[in-house]
Structures are given as structure tokens and as C-alpha cells.
Scaffold this motif. Structure first.
Motif, PDB file in Angstrom:
ATOM      1  N   LEU A   1     -63.065  -7.200 -12.795  1.00  0.00           N
ATOM      2  CA  LEU A   1     -64.632  -8.051 -12.960  1.00  0.00           C
ATOM      3  C   LEU A   1     -65.397  -9.306 -13.706  1.00  0.00           C
ATOM      4  O   LEU A   1     -66.210  -9.996 -13.048  1.00  0.00           O
ATOM      5  CB  LEU A   1     -65.451  -7.099 -13.430  1.00  0.00           C
ATOM      6  CG  LEU A   1     -65.363  -5.408 -13.555  1.00  0.00           C
ATOM      7  CD1 LEU A   1     -65.446  -4.181 -14.174  1.00  0.00           C
ATOM      8  CD2 LEU A   1     -65.852  -4.958 -11.340  1.00  0.00           C
ATOM      9  N   LYS A   2     -64.768  -9.438 -14.793  1.00  0.00           N
ATOM     10  CA  LYS A   2     -65.255 -10.971 -15.171  1.00  0.00           C
ATOM     11  C   LYS A   2     -64.709 -12.093 -14.420  1.00  0.00           C
ATOM     12  O   LYS A   2     -66.343 -13.400 -14.375  1.00  0.00           O
ATOM     13  CB  LYS A   2     -64.819 -11.685 -16.809  1.00  0.00           C
ATOM     14  CG  LYS A   2     -64.924  -9.612 -18.100  1.00  0.00           C
ATOM     15  CD  LYS A   2     -64.299 -10.518 -18.358  1.00  0.00           C
ATOM     16  CE  LYS A   2     -64.429  -9.465 -20.130  1.00  0.00           C
ATOM     17  NZ  LYS A   2     -63.881  -9.817 -21.439  1.00  0.00           N
ATOM     18  N   VAL A   3     -64.377 -12.442 -13.541  1.00  0.00           N
ATOM     19  CA  VAL A   3     -63.868 -13.297 -12.918  1.00  0.00           C
ATOM     20  C   VAL A   3     -64.304 -13.409 -11.790  1.00  0.00           C
ATOM     21  O   VAL A   3     -65.460 -14.251 -11.045  1.00  0.00           O
ATOM     22  CB  VAL A   3     -62.682 -13.577 -11.887  1.00  0.00           C
ATOM     23  CG1 VAL A   3     -62.536 -14.177 -11.049  1.00  0.00           C
ATOM     24  CG2 VAL A   3     -61.299 -13.733 -13.695  1.00  0.00           C
TER      25      VAL A   3
ATOM     26  N   ALA B   1     -67.807 -11.619 -11.836  1.00  0.00           N
ATOM     27  CA  ALA B   1     -68.931 -12.005 -12.162  1.00  0.00           C
ATOM     28  C   ALA B   1     -68.905 -13.739 -12.143  1.00  0.00           C
ATOM     29  O   ALA B   1     -69.998 -14.275 -12.068  1.00  0.00           O
ATOM     30  CB  ALA B   1     -69.462 -11.730 -13.413  1.00  0.00           C
ATOM     31  N   ALA B   2     -68.195 -14.628 -12.397  1.00  0.00           N
ATOM     32  CA  ALA B   2     -68.451 -15.909 -12.483  1.00  0.00           C
ATOM     33  C   ALA B   2     -68.324 -16.601 -11.464  1.00  0.00           C
ATOM     34  O   ALA B   2     -68.971 -17.465 -10.692  1.00  0.00           O
ATOM     35  CB  ALA B   2     -67.043 -16.238 -13.363  1.00  0.00           C
TER      36      ALA B   2
ATOM     37  N   VAL C   1     -60.608  -4.985 -16.053  1.00  0.00           N
ATOM     38  CA  VAL C   1     -62.168  -5.479 -17.252  1.00  0.00           C
ATOM     39  C   VAL C   1     -61.795  -7.147 -16.667  1.00  0.00           C
ATOM     40  O   VAL C   1     -62.762  -7.597 -16.074  1.00  0.00           O
ATOM     41  CB  VAL C   1     -62.080  -5.652 -18.245  1.00  0.00           C
ATOM     42  CG1 VAL C   1     -63.250  -6.278 -19.156  1.00  0.00           C
ATOM     43  CG2 VAL C   1     -62.742  -3.982 -18.086  1.00  0.00           C
ATOM     44  N   VAL C   2     -60.729  -7.885 -16.415  1.00  0.00           N
ATOM     45  CA  VAL C   2     -61.036  -9.067 -16.029  1.00  0.00           C
ATOM     46  C   VAL C   2     -61.337  -9.220 -14.690  1.00  0.00           C
ATOM     47  O   VAL C   2     -61.621 -10.230 -14.649  1.00  0.00           O
ATOM     48  CB  VAL C   2     -59.058  -9.658 -16.573  1.00  0.00           C
ATOM     49  CG1 VAL C   2     -59.443 -10.891 -15.831  1.00  0.00           C
ATOM     50  CG2 VAL C   2     -58.891  -8.804 -18.296  1.00  0.00           C
TER      51      VAL C   2
END
Length: 322
Positions: A257-259, A261-262, A254-255
Motif C-alpha cells: 500500500l505504501k508503494v 501510494a508513492a 502494508v508495504v
């Protein structure tokens, strides 16, 4: 006469043998008595005293070898304790008073009021020799929920730091002597720069030594006080398991994916501008390359010229005679 002389000789020989035997026995007795004399002279109970002394020395050596002397050790103590109390504000005041009464002080404090759900976290600095008593007094404020103590031995770091400071101080003194003896301006400028650099390194080492000395002399204790109804989740040390690894892997995914996306959000404006500019240019270049060139006239191979007929050889006709 001859017989008498032989008799006298045998008698003298016998006396000589007896005398020699007597001397040997006398020497042997004296030797034996000399070797046994110390045992006879030794006072009664001397053997027991020696054995007892040897045993005491052995016991002392074993006790000394199994214990590490604390003299000269540099240890940094850090403690954390959580206590549930009836009155958070009153307990916080007692913690402050306990710190100041032993020569310490309050480093930081964070409190939240909420009646029976109030909470306060106080970090105090106390002398190292008062670490255990203050921690025990904090536990007596109410019901102890959690406690952790960490002791870090920094003796090697302290010794290494002292050696580096001595070496750096000697280096600074050497440059100062050279600076005092310099005569040319170029030497003065160069030595002044070198002196400034080495003095800055010495000041940094001294600051680090003061910081480390402060941590050794004053221990840190964080006291967390919670009210009667304040929710508290006791930390649990989970053993490695399949579900724990799966949970950790999912959290990492999840981390990531967040990175991602950012990063995509950061690059999206640049991608839009690049598409507006580069796509038409690419389309125009592709169309230009696709336009066919004018066809060239086909080149046919020239037919071989016919061979010239060969002339018939001249034949001389002679008249025939009739």
C-alpha cells in the motif's frame, strides 16, 4: 635253471619297488620339513608384533579418515558478542587493547554516552589464530548476553581464483609478446587495446584475491557493550506459525500500500495536466460527432408507367347484301 632265473627276477623287482618307495618317502619328508621351516625359524612373538602393527595401522587409518586436515584450508571467521558491563568506557578500552596486543586493529566504533545506559559497538580485526582467545576475553568483561560465530570455508574460491589469475597472467604475457613483435600501426593499436583490457581484468582478479586473503588472515569480531540499565531485547528465533505468517502477510500488504501510494503521488501531477488538456479535447470531439447532418430528400421508387393500350385489330367490314 628256469626256476632260478625267475627267483632272481622277482628278487630284483622287489628291491626296485623298495628303492622307489624309499625315495618317495624321503622326498615327502624333505618337502614337509621345508614347508614348516619358516614357522620354526620365525622368532617367538613375531605374530603378535604383526597383529599389533596391523591394529595400529587400522586405528591410524580410521582416525585420519574421520578428520579433515586444516592445513591449506581458507576459512573466514566472523563473530558477534554482546556483554553487559558496569563501565562501558573502561570495557571499550580493554577491547581496543586486546585487539592491538595480538596484532589486530579497530575497524569501526560507535558509542553513545548515557551513564548507566551507555552503549558501545566496536568492530575489531584480529589474526585468525587469535579469534577464539579474543572472543573469550571479550566474554569475560561482564555478563554475556548473546554470541554468534560464523565460519565460511572459501577454499574452493581461493583455488579457483588462483587458477584464473594464472590463466589471465599467461594471456597478458602472450599479448605482450605479440605487441613486441607487431610492425604495422593497426596491429599495434589493436594489440594495445587488447592488452589494456586483459591487464584490467588481471588487476581486478588480483584485487579480489587480496581482499579474500585479508578476510582469511584477519577475522572480524563485533563487540557490543551495554551498561547496567541499558535495555536489551534478546533475539528470539520464532518457529513458523499461523500468527507469524499472518503478521508477515500484513506487513507485506502494508508495504505494498505504501508503494502504491508513492507511485500515485508521483503520477498525480501528470494526471492533473493530462485531465486539463485531454478532457476539453475529448468533450469537443464528442460534441462534434454528435451534431446531426442535414437530412437528405427521400428517394421514392418511380411508379411503373402504364402500359399503352393495344390497338384493336383492323376488321374489314364487308357490306352485307340485302
Amino acid at each position: 635253471m628256469l626256476v632260478r632265473r625267475k627267483t632272481v627276477g622277482l628278487a630284483l623287482a622287489s628291491l626296485a619297488l623298495v628303492f622307489v618307495a624309499g625315495c618317495g618317502a624321503s622326498d615327502k619328508n624333505s618337502t614337509d620339513s621345508g614347508g614348516a621351516a619358516p614357522a620354526a625359524v620365525a622368532p617367538e612373538g613375531a605374530g603378535d608384533l604383526g597383529s599389533k602393527t596391523g591394529a595400529d595401522q587400522s586405528t591410524t587409518s580410521e582416525q585420519g579418515g574421520g578428520q579433515v586436515p586444516e592445513i591449506g584450508r581458507a576459512i573466514v571467521y566472523n563473530g558477534q558478542i554482546t556483554v553487559r558491563v558496569d563501565d562501558v568506557e573502561a570495557a571499550a578500552q580493554r577491547v581496543r587493547s586486546a585487539a592491538t596486543s595480538v596484532g589486530g586493529f579497530v575497524g569501526s566504533e560507535k558509542s553513545s554516552s548515557g551513564g548507566s545506559q551507555a552503549q558501545s559497538s566496536i568492530t575489531i580485526r584480529v589474526p585468525a589464530d587469535k579469534f577464539e582467545p579474543v572472543l573469550a576475553d571479550a566474554a569475560k568483561l561482564g555478563k554475556e548476553l548473546d554470541r554468534s560465530v560464523n565460519a565460511e570455508d572459501v577454499t574452493a574460491t581461493v583455488v579457483d581464483l588462483e587458477a584464473r589469475i594464472k590463466a589471465q597472467q599467461a594471456s597478458v604475457d602472450s599479448v605482450r609478446r605479440m605487441f613486441a613483435q607487431a610492425k604495422q600501426l593497426s596491429e599495434v593499436v589493436q594489440l594495445e587495446q587488447e592488452l589494456s583490457r586483459r591487464q584490467a581484468e588481471l588487476d581486478a582478479l588480483l584485487a579480489k584475491q587480496r581482499r579474500l586473503d585479508d578476510l582469511v588472515k584477519l577475522s572480524t569480531i563485533t563487540v557490543t557493550l551495554v551498561g547496567p540499565d541499558t535495555p536489551y531485547v534478546e533475539p528470539k528465533s520464532e518457529d513458523p506459525s499461523f500468527l507469524g505468517g499472518l503478521r508477515a502477510g500484513w506487513d507485506t500488504f502494508v508495504v505494498i500500500l505504501k508503494v502504491a501510494a508513492a507511485v500515485l503521488g508521483f503520477l498525480l501531477p501528470f494526471l492533473i495536466v493530462a485531465a486539463v488538456v485531454l478532457v476539453p479535447l475529448w468533450w469537443w470531439l464528442r460534441r462534434r460527432r454528435a451534431v446531426p447532418a442535414a437530412p437528405a430528400a427521400p428517394v421514392t421508387a418511380a411508379a411503373p408507367a402504364p402500359a399503352a393500350p393495344t390497338a384493336a385489330p383492323d376488321v374489314e367490314h364487308k357490306p352485307t347484301e340485302e
